[in-house]
Motif scaffolding. Structure first.
Motif, short mmCIF file in Angstrom:
data_model
loop_
_atom_site.label_atom_id
_atom_site.label_comp_id
_atom_site.label_asym_id
_atom_site.label_seq_id
_atom_site.Cartn_x
_atom_site.Cartn_y
_atom_site.Cartn_z
N PHE A 264 0.81 -1.22 0.00
CA PHE A 264 0.00 0.00 0.00
C PHE A 264 0.84 1.27 0.00
CE2 PHE A 264 -2.60 -3.34 1.79
CZ PHE A 264 -3.84 -3.13 1.22
N ALA A 265 2.16 1.11 -0.19
CA ALA A 265 3.03 2.28 -0.17
C ALA A 265 2.67 3.26 -1.29
CB ALA A 265 4.49 1.85 -0.29
N GLY A 266 2.31 2.73 -2.45
CA GLY A 266 1.85 3.58 -3.55
C GLY A 266 0.34 3.72 -3.51
N ARG A 267 -0.15 4.83 -3.98
CA ARG A 267 -1.59 5.08 -3.89
C ARG A 267 -2.39 4.16 -4.80
NH1 ARG A 267 -2.20 10.79 -7.26
NH2 ARG A 267 -2.07 9.88 -9.34
N SER A 268 -1.76 3.63 -5.84
CA SER A 268 -2.51 2.84 -6.82
C SER A 268 -3.08 1.57 -6.22
CB SER A 268 -1.62 2.50 -8.02
OG SER A 268 -1.28 3.67 -8.73
N PHE A 269 -2.25 0.80 -5.50
CA PHE A 269 -2.74 -0.45 -4.92
C PHE A 269 -3.85 -0.19 -3.92
CE2 PHE A 269 -2.66 -4.21 -2.20
CZ PHE A 269 -2.61 -5.23 -3.14
N ALA A 384 -4.61 -5.52 -9.62
CA ALA A 384 -3.80 -5.70 -8.42
C ALA A 384 -2.42 -6.24 -8.78
CB ALA A 384 -4.51 -6.64 -7.46
N MET A 385 -2.37 -7.20 -9.71
CA MET A 385 -1.09 -7.78 -10.11
C MET A 385 -0.18 -6.73 -10.77
SD MET A 385 -1.47 -10.82 -9.16
CE MET A 385 -2.74 -12.02 -8.83
N ALA A 386 -0.78 -5.80 -11.49
CA ALA A 386 0.01 -4.80 -12.20
C ALA A 386 0.78 -3.90 -11.24
CB ALA A 386 -0.89 -3.96 -13.10
N TYR A 387 0.28 -3.75 -10.02
CA TYR A 387 0.91 -2.84 -9.08
C TYR A 387 1.54 -3.55 -7.90
CZ TYR A 387 -1.48 0.74 -11.73
OH TYR A 387 -1.90 1.55 -12.74
N ALA A 388 1.62 -4.88 -7.95
CA ALA A 388 2.25 -5.65 -6.88
C ALA A 388 3.52 -6.29 -7.40
CB ALA A 388 1.29 -6.73 -6.37
N PRO A 389 4.55 -6.39 -6.58
CA PRO A 389 5.76 -7.11 -7.00
C PRO A 389 5.43 -8.56 -7.36
CG PRO A 389 6.15 -5.90 -4.96
CD PRO A 389 4.68 -5.85 -5.22
N ALA A 443 -16.61 5.28 -5.81
CA ALA A 443 -15.54 4.31 -5.99
C ALA A 443 -14.92 4.41 -7.38
CB ALA A 443 -16.08 2.90 -5.76
N GLY A 444 -15.76 4.61 -8.40
CA GLY A 444 -15.24 4.75 -9.76
C GLY A 444 -14.34 5.96 -9.91
N VAL A 445 -14.77 7.10 -9.36
CA VAL A 445 -13.95 8.31 -9.42
C VAL A 445 -12.65 8.11 -8.66
CG1 VAL A 445 -13.85 10.73 -8.74
CG2 VAL A 445 -15.95 9.81 -9.74
N LEU A 446 -12.74 7.46 -7.49
CA LEU A 446 -11.54 7.22 -6.69
C LEU A 446 -10.52 6.40 -7.46
CD1 LEU A 446 -10.03 7.27 -3.96
CD2 LEU A 446 -11.31 5.21 -3.33
N VAL A 447 -10.97 5.33 -8.11
CA VAL A 447 -10.05 4.48 -8.86
C VAL A 447 -9.41 5.25 -10.02
CG1 VAL A 447 -9.94 2.50 -10.42
CG2 VAL A 447 -11.12 2.29 -8.24
N LEU A 448 -10.21 6.00 -10.76
CA LEU A 448 -9.68 6.72 -11.91
C LEU A 448 -8.72 7.82 -11.50
CD1 LEU A 448 -12.92 6.97 -14.09
CD2 LEU A 448 -10.94 5.50 -14.48
N VAL A 449 -8.93 8.41 -10.32
CA VAL A 449 -8.04 9.47 -9.85
C VAL A 449 -6.80 8.92 -9.15
CG1 VAL A 449 -7.85 11.39 -8.22
CG2 VAL A 449 -9.88 11.18 -9.65
N VAL A 454 -0.48 2.07 -15.73
CA VAL A 454 0.55 1.07 -15.45
C VAL A 454 1.91 1.52 -15.98
CG1 VAL A 454 1.28 -1.31 -15.82
CG2 VAL A 454 -1.12 -0.79 -15.44
N ALA A 455 1.94 2.12 -17.15
CA ALA A 455 3.22 2.54 -17.74
C ALA A 455 3.92 3.55 -16.84
CB ALA A 455 2.98 3.14 -19.13
N ARG A 456 3.14 4.50 -16.27
CA ARG A 456 3.72 5.48 -15.35
C ARG A 456 4.17 4.80 -14.07
NH1 ARG A 456 -0.59 9.78 -14.28
NH2 ARG A 456 0.93 10.35 -12.67
N ALA A 457 3.34 3.85 -13.58
CA ALA A 457 3.68 3.17 -12.34
C ALA A 457 4.99 2.39 -12.47
CB ALA A 457 2.54 2.21 -11.94
#
Length: 461
Positions: A264-269, A384-389, A443-449, A454-457
């Motif tokens: 959870f260190a990054g906001r995306s996950f 979830a996999m895209a943002y997890a090691p 929830a939709g707005v939260l996810v999009l914001v 993935v490319a930036r992440a």
């Protein structure tokens, strides 16, 4: 542990896949099959509204609270062994549900069902991953995903058929032969697998997370009957806060945490997990109260009530299967965020009932919500996999399923506070759906914001 794998050129063996998918189908059907049986069931056993909530939440909460712990335990004790023990316990708990003479015993048996379901759900994908490889693994995962969608689609109709033409007890007793077949196939065709090494289990994390989830849900449900100032509400909520704080400390300091908080260190996950948890109350928790309205206020039988609820599940199944071809360039972030927005829009459409509305007034909203579910649910794991090691992929997948089930349990508890207010019938249901719409859109707005592409992440250290 070394195990024999079929060579890549061998024909796909269906027996292990059927063994695993039977268990997955059964446990997922039991999440929602009770909904259409609630009116008959509560009348027979003289259950209160709070008791009816616990029939849904007891199962979902035990499943959510123990899913990560069961997966961690199975990795060490053996996934096949844990899956078989889960099947046996699920069959016994289903028998206890089917024979329960009182509401209290039925709720207790539902909790035991949820415990067994956690052992099964935590091991299904791991067993498939250990049994198949290469292209065959992809086929097996695709079939498993289709079975999940089919379970959601068939549960309301199956529950209605069994309740109306046999008895509400049949919705539990039907699990017995399915469990036996699944166990027999597993014993004959599925090999044991476990993680190598001797890493210790995170007992502190398992206990504190289970206590926190259970106490929070109990406090929310009891608040509807006893009020927010009552000791039966405040004490469990306080226990939940303390247990969750201890859980965070245990996971931060533990050598082998059940949940690595660094995810959870990054906001995306964190944004993806929030979307996973909020999806369930917006899309599915509302349906329990819809079933009550359809049968008690409109006088529909269980079969018709199940059919009235089926457009969402049927639409989501079609979209989830076809979305890869229909939207080949859609990213997991866009699919999850856009799907949540559609779920919210569908909930708002269902919250437009009046005194003259029939069951068809729900259809358009259910279809729109189904479109959203079909886009969002398949995207959850991939997002979830895209943002997890890579080494935390299994933990990330387990966390998604845990958060989803916990979101459902909490959603039933929170939306139940609206449904059992002063208003009755369609007015109360409108309030539930409008709340679901707000949850879905937020929830939709939260996810999009919150979730960066993935490319930036990937470029972020």
């Amino acid at each position: 542990m070394t195990q024999t794998r079929a060579p890549e050129t061998a024909t796909l063996s269906w027996s292990p896949l059927v063994a695993v998918c039977l268990g997955a189908f059964m446990l997922l059907v039991d999440v929602t099959i009770v909904m259409v049986a609630l009116p008959d069931l509560t009348e027979d056993l003289a259950l209160s509204f709070t008791g009816a909530q616990w029939l849904l939440d007891g199962y979902a909460l035990a499943l959510a609270a123990l899913l990560l712990a069961a997966g961690s335990f199975a990795d060490h004790a053996g996934r096949r062994k844990v899956y078989l023990w889960g099947l046996a316990a699920f069959a016994l708990a289903s028998l206890a549900c089917g024979l329960a003479p009182s509401g209290g015993l039925l709720v207790g048996a539902r909790v035991l069902q949820g415990v067994a379901a956690a052992a099964m759900m935590a091991t299904t994908l791991a067993l498939l991953s250990a049994t198949y490889q290469g292209r065959r693994r992809g086929i097996a995962f695709g079939v498993w995903g289709g079975v999940n969608g089919a379970a959601a689609a068939i549960a309301p109709v199956l529950g209605g058929l069994l309740t109306e033409h046999l008895h509400w007890r049949a919705i539990f007793l039907v699990n017995l032969p399915i469990s036996l077949v699944a166990a027999w196939l597993t014993l004959r065709n599925v090999e044991e697998s476990r993680l190598p090494g001797g890493a210790r289990l995170d007992w502190a994390g398992m206990l504190t997370f289970t206590v926190a989830a259970g106490a929070l849900t109990y406090g929310l449900i009891e608040s509807g009957q006893h009020g927010w100032a009552a000791a039966r509400t405040l004490v469990p909520l306080a226990v939940a806060v303390v247990a969750f704080c201890v859980f965070l400390v245990a996971e931060t300091r533990g050598a082998n945490p059940m949940l690595d908080l660094r995810l959870f260190a990054g906001r995306s996950f964190g944004g993806i997990m929030a979307g996973a948890g909020l999806l369930m109350p917006a899309a599915f928790a509302c349906l329990a109260f819809t079933s009550l309205w359809l049968q008690r206020d409109l006088g529909l039988g269980p079969v018709m009530a199940g059919l009235a609820l089926s457009p969402m599940a049927a639409t989501s199944l079609v979209v989830s299967v076809a979305s890869a071809r229909l939207f080949p360039g859609l990213s997991p972030r866009a699919a999850l965020g856009g799907g949540l927005l559609l779920i919210g829009a569908g909930a708002f459409l269902q919250g437009l009932l009046d005194a003259h509305s029939g069951w068809t007034a729900l259809t358009a909203g259910l279809v729109v919500s189904g479109l959203g579910v079909g886009l969002a649910v398949p995207a959850l794991n991939s997002a979830a996999m895209a943002y997890a090691p890579h080494e935390r992929a299994g933990m990330a997948a387990g966390t998604v399923n845990t958060v989803r089930q916990l979101g459902y349990a909490l959603g039933v508890a929170v939306l139940g506070l609206l449904y059992q207010g002063d208003e009755t019938g369609y007015a109360a249901l409108n309030g539930v759906y409008r709340a679901g719409g707000v949850i879905g859109v937020a929830a939709g707005v939260l996810v999009l914001v919150a979730v960066v592409p993935v490319a930036r992440a990937a470029r972020t250290p």
